[in-house]
Structure formats: structure tokens, C-alpha cells
Design a protein around this motif. Structure first.
Motif, PDB file in Angstrom:
ATOM      1  N   LEU A 169       0.841  -1.204   0.000  1.00  0.00           N
ATOM      2  CA  LEU A 169       0.000   0.000   0.000  1.00  0.00           C
ATOM      3  C   LEU A 169       0.875   1.252   0.000  1.00  0.00           C
ATOM      4  CD1 LEU A 169      -2.763  -1.096   2.552  1.00  0.00           C
ATOM      5  CD2 LEU A 169      -3.055  -0.782   0.083  1.00  0.00           C
TER       6      LEU A 169
ATOM      7  N   ALA B 200       2.477   1.704  -3.350  1.00  0.00           N
ATOM      8  CA  ALA B 200       1.475   2.165  -4.329  1.00  0.00           C
ATOM      9  C   ALA B 200       1.240   3.665  -4.158  1.00  0.00           C
ATOM     10  CB  ALA B 200       0.172   1.390  -4.162  1.00  0.00           C
ATOM     11  N   GLY B 201       1.171   4.120  -2.927  1.00  0.00           N
ATOM     12  CA  GLY B 201       1.000   5.546  -2.648  1.00  0.00           C
ATOM     13  C   GLY B 201       2.188   6.363  -3.154  1.00  0.00           C
TER      14      GLY B 201
ATOM     15  N   SER C 214       1.902   6.641  -6.817  1.00  0.00           N
ATOM     16  CA  SER C 214       0.868   7.634  -7.123  1.00  0.00           C
ATOM     17  C   SER C 214       1.431   9.053  -6.998  1.00  0.00           C
ATOM     18  CB  SER C 214      -0.327   7.427  -6.191  1.00  0.00           C
ATOM     19  OG  SER C 214      -1.266   8.456  -6.347  1.00  0.00           O
TER      20      SER C 214
ATOM     21  N   VAL D 291      -6.054   6.358  -9.254  1.00  0.00           N
ATOM     22  CA  VAL D 291      -5.974   5.229  -8.323  1.00  0.00           C
ATOM     23  C   VAL D 291      -7.373   4.641  -8.263  1.00  0.00           C
ATOM     24  CG1 VAL D 291      -5.748   4.602  -5.881  1.00  0.00           C
ATOM     25  CG2 VAL D 291      -4.120   6.205  -6.907  1.00  0.00           C
TER      26      VAL D 291
ATOM     27  N   SER E   3      -9.745   1.405  -6.352  1.00  0.00           N
ATOM     28  CA  SER E   3      -9.751   0.319  -5.379  1.00  0.00           C
ATOM     29  C   SER E   3     -11.181   0.099  -4.866  1.00  0.00           C
ATOM     30  CB  SER E   3      -8.792   0.661  -4.224  1.00  0.00           C
ATOM     31  OG  SER E   3      -8.576  -0.472  -3.420  1.00  0.00           O
TER      32      SER E   3
ATOM     33  N   TYR F 285      -5.881   3.446   3.200  1.00  0.00           N
ATOM     34  CA  TYR F 285      -5.555   4.141   1.948  1.00  0.00           C
ATOM     35  C   TYR F 285      -5.008   5.542   2.242  1.00  0.00           C
ATOM     36  CZ  TYR F 285      -8.509   0.468  -0.080  1.00  0.00           C
ATOM     37  OH  TYR F 285      -9.040  -0.728  -0.439  1.00  0.00           O
TER      38      TYR F 285
ATOM     39  N   ASN G 109      -1.515   6.061   3.424  1.00  0.00           N
ATOM     40  CA  ASN G 109      -0.494   5.615   2.479  1.00  0.00           C
ATOM     41  C   ASN G 109      -0.497   6.398   1.168  1.00  0.00           C
ATOM     42  OD1 ASN G 109       0.889   3.439   3.902  1.00  0.00           O
ATOM     43  ND2 ASN G 109      -1.125   2.462   3.950  1.00  0.00           N
TER      44      ASN G 109
ATOM     45  N   LEU H  18      -3.025   7.160  -0.827  1.00  0.00           N
ATOM     46  CA  LEU H  18      -3.873   6.611  -1.895  1.00  0.00           C
ATOM     47  C   LEU H  18      -5.263   7.263  -1.937  1.00  0.00           C
ATOM     48  CD1 LEU H  18      -2.826   2.881  -1.495  1.00  0.00           C
ATOM     49  CD2 LEU H  18      -2.429   4.307  -3.517  1.00  0.00           C
TER      50      LEU H  18
ATOM     51  N   SER I  36      -8.565   9.444  -6.899  1.00  0.00           N
ATOM     52  CA  SER I  36      -8.870   8.119  -6.330  1.00  0.00           C
ATOM     53  C   SER I  36     -10.343   7.786  -6.502  1.00  0.00           C
ATOM     54  CB  SER I  36      -8.551   8.093  -4.834  1.00  0.00           C
ATOM     55  OG  SER I  36      -7.228   8.485  -4.594  1.00  0.00           O
TER      56      SER I  36
END
Ligand code: GUN
Ligand code: ZN
Length: 429
Positions: free
Chosen positions: A206, A209-210, A213, A221, A223, A249, A252, A254, A259
Motif C-alpha cells: 500500500l 502504491a502511494g 501515485s 488510483v 480500489s 488508503y 499511504n 492513496l 482516487s
């Protein structure tokens, strides 16, 4: 050049209460763009020759539908019996997604998937791939072949799923970055960093991934969030150090304006407030929420909290890829909560609304001059009951309500992408 004449409907001001409806309208299309739009008399006054126009009296022409959340490898998961989210993932979904490791399988499936979208009037989609880069490669290549606007991402998933579907924090991010560099911004394609949901990603993944991003702020993003009660309990067990589901999320990197979070059914007051502040998008997936027994998304409450909303099919948890049928269930889910979703709001949602939520409304979602020429043509005569129901004097509101309540893919007689009719039904007049 194409000149299309008919009944044109769109939301140029991005306000669902204020559609622009041209009872006898004309659109001029050149090189995939809308060059001019207006009532027929304005064109005639300017001396434009309409002899070569495609003329569809009685049909309704809308901007192409936009589906901001669905799963490419789940077309064959639709209509799987008897399970709620977590069992449904394990028993049906993961075994299907495993097949998308095979490039040839993925390519054949991509052809079916895109032809299904086009047949249903969907001209742009935000699609989850499988965890294999091959799935997304196949989907992008096929979308590119049609010059179709498509945003997709390889699912990130490094724990709590079958071995053959797992990546690692390192490989998953490296593959995602390679896909971004290869496809994001190529033609009409875009990338979405796609952690499946917090249960199947380690904290390490996570966080990575952040960070990805943050390095690619123009990339989306996508999810899942707060869909099912058993899922909520599981997230708490998997990530006990976080304050709540949203924080997995949020903490991190996200959760931001790019998003898109599917479902958002059980958000707490604090989560709603933080979600709204972040400017993220909550994506309503009504057919999926009913089919998987997940619950009723508080559409009106989230809207009133200032959250930006999307409206999506969530195939294959969803029971239809058709966004008219999606609206039928959206109406019912809202009815159960005392809110009667207005047909203008509903059709705005699947066109301009989804375009605005995904920050694509400079390009798609309405018939603005200079915008991309994606549109769908609906013919009420294709469904006898619809034709019958619209027999007398019917307002535009009620006409749209009939389409969203009784309509399906049969209404779609033409889908145009980038100015070209890429789908025409056999019965199209
Ligand atoms: N949560 C995690 N994965 C999925 C999925 O594939 N579909 C739905 N509806 N929810 C999910
Ligand atoms: Zn989903």
C-alpha cells in the motif's frame, strides 16, 4: 466529416437539473471532434447544407456512457450463485482471474469485453485487470485499436489470495510503473494504480502504491472500500494498526482527487468527512451491491456530505454491463432510502457526472465544441414495451425514466467512438 441530426441531450453545465435538449439538433463531427452543435435552424440560417446529414427522427442521442468501475477478467464471473463478497472472490473470481496470465486468453477476452461495452453504449471505462500485466496489455491494445478512451490497471495483490495471483510489493509496483510508461497518455488510454483492496495488500505494498501515485500525479488510483460487513471485520484483523478502513488508503497516499473507491457503503461519519475533504470519488455500484447482498449505498447522504460520486456496473459483481440497467437498480436502492433518483440526475451521472468525477470532462461526457465525439443513439422502437409506454405525450423526464427502468442493450442502435460508428445494431434504421 459527419453531420448528425436528431434529438440531442447533454449536460453542458455539469448541473443535472439543467440539461440542454435539442429537439431537432445537429452535430458536426470532424477528425473525432465535435466542431459545432446547435438547433437545426441555426445551421440552416448559416447556409449549411444538411442534405448529407444522417437524420434520426425519434432517436435520442446522448454522450457515450462512462463506466468508472468494472473488472475486465470478470465477464465470466457474472451470475455466480450463492455467495457474498469474500466467498464470491475465493470460489468464483480468483479462479477466473488466474486465466488472464495467458496472453492469448487475455487477448481473446479483451475483444469480447470491448465489443460488449460498445454494444451497450459504454465508450469509456475504468477497468481493473487481473494481477497479471498481460491482462492490461491485452485490454489497452484492444481499446487502442478502436481509439476508445480506456483507463485500466493491473491489480496489486501481494497477500491473502491464491499463490498464482500474488505479486510482491516490489514486482507489483515495477510492473505498474512499466505499464504507466508504456500506455498512460498513449492515444486515448490512461492508467490507474489498482490495489485490489486493503485485505489483499500488505502495508508495504500500500505504501509503495502511494509513493508510485505521488510520482505520477496524473495517473488515477482505483480500489474498493467499505463494501461488506465481513470485509470490514477482516480489514480490521489484517491491518489492526490503522484507525479505520479508510485510513489504510489515506495514510499511504492513496486517497486524493484521482482516487476512485468502489462501494463506500459503511463509511463512518469521520470517514465520510475525511473522504470528502480529500476530494476522492465514491463509486456507486448498485447492481453489484444488491447481487452480492452487500448493502445500500447512502447515495444521497454521501452527496450531501460533498463527496464526488460515480455510477458504475462493477461487472462481474454487477449483474449487467449496461448502464441503463445499472440506473434501474440505482433508483431502487435510493427508493429504499427515501430518495427518488431523478432521471436527469441518473443520465447526467453516467455521462457528464462520471466524466467530471474522473476529471475527464474537458474531453468527454458532453457535446461541447472541441470535445471528443463519443456518443450513443437510442431507439425506443427496439423494445415493444418501451415504444408502447412512450406512445402518448411524454415529458423528457418520463421518457428517460422509461429508458432507465425498462431499457437494456436493445435500445442502443449505434455507438460512436472518436467520431466513428464502431457499433451498429442489425436492426438500426
Ligand atoms: N473487493 C475486492 N475485490 C473485489 C472485486 O473483485 N469485486 C468487488 N465487488 N469487490 C471487491
Ligand atoms: Zn469492483
Amino acid at each position: 466529416m459527419r453531420i448528425v441530426r436528431g434529438r440531442l441531450l447533454h449536460w453542458p453545465n455539469n448541473n443535472w437539473r439543467l440539461p440542454e435538449y435539442l429537439e431537432d439538433g445537429v452535430m458536426l463531427i470532424e477528425a473525432g471532434k465535435i466542431m459545432k452543435i446547435g438547433p437545426v435552424r441555426a445551421f440552416v440560417e448559416q447556409g449549411l447544407d444538411l442534405a448529407g446529414a444522417e437524420y434520426y427522427p425519434g432517436h435520442l442521442i446522448l454522450p457515450g456512457f462512462i463506466d468508472p468501475h468494472l473488472h475486465f477478467p470478470q465477464i465470466d464471473v457474472m451470475a455466480s450463485y450463492g455467495a457474498q463478497l469474500l466467498d464470491w472472490l475465493n470460489d468464483y473470481t480468483f479462479p477466473q482471474e488466474a486465466q488472464y496470465a495467458d496472453a492469448e486468453f487475455a487477448q481473446v477476452a479483451a475483444e469480447s469485453f470491448i465489443s460488449l461495452l460498445l454494444k451497450n453504449g459504454t465508450t469509456t471505462a475504468f477497468a481493473f485487470g487481473s494481477s497479471h500485466a498481460t491482462s492490461v496489455e491485452a485490454l489497452f491494445a484492444e481499446a487502442d485499436r478502436h481509439n476508445m478512451r480506456m483507463v485500466a490497471g493491473k491489480v496489486l495483490m501481494d497477500q491473502n489470495a491464491p499463490e498464482n495471483l500474488l505479486d510482491t510489493a516490489t514486482t507489483g509496483i515495477a510492473e505498474s510503473e512499466a505499464l504507466i510508461q508504456r500506455w498512460h497518455g498513449k492515444g486515448r488510454l490512461g492508467y490507474a494504480i489498482t490495489p485490489r483492496f486493503s485485505a489483499t495488500s500488505s502495508e508495504l505494498q500500500l505504501r509503495a502504491a502511494g509513493q508510485l501515485s505521488a510520482r505520477y500525479p496524473e495517473v488515477w488510483v482505483q480500489s474498493h472500500l467499505s463494501e461488506n460487513r465481513a470485509e470490514l471485520n477482516w480489514i480490521q484483523q489484517v491491518h489492526p494498526s490503522y484507525g479505520d478502513y479508510l485510513a489504510t488508503y489515506e495514510d499511504n497516499g492513496l486517497l486524493h482527487r484521482k482516487s476512485l473507491m468502489g462501494h463506500c457503503i459503511y463509511l463512518s461519519e469521520s470517514e465520510i468527512e475525511r473522504f470528502a475533504k480529500a476530494g476522492a470519488v465514491a463509486v456507486f455500484c448498485p447492481t453489484s451491491n444488491l447481487f452480492l447482498g452487500s448493502g445500500l449505498m447512502p447515495f444521497q447522504a454521501l452527496k450531501e456530505a460533498g463527496i464526488s460520486l460515480g455510477m458504475a456496473s462493477d461487472v462481474g459483481g454487477g449483474t449487467s454491463i449496461n448502464l441503463l440497467e445499472t440506473l434501474a437498480d440505482a433508483y431502487k436502492v435510493c427508493q429504499l432510502q427515501g430518495y427518488s433518483l431523478h432521471p436527469y440526475e441518473a443520465f447526467h451521472a453516467i455521462t457528464r457526472g462520471n466524466a467530471a468525477a474522473t476529471e475527464l470532462d474537458d474531453s468527454i461526457g458532453s457535446f461541447q465544441v472541441g470535445g471528443e465525439a463519443d456518443f450513443v443513439r437510442l431507439d425506443p422502437e427496439q423494445i415493444p414495451l418501451v415504444a408502447r409506454r412512450l406512445g402518448g405525450e411524454v415529458s423528457l423526464r418520463d421518457e428517460l425514466f422509461v429508458y432507465m427502468t425498462l431499457g437494456d442493450e436493445r435500445l442502443v442502435v449505434e455507438t460512436t467512438v472518436d467520431g466513428r460508428a464502431v457499433y451498429q445494431s442489425e436492426t438500426a434504421a
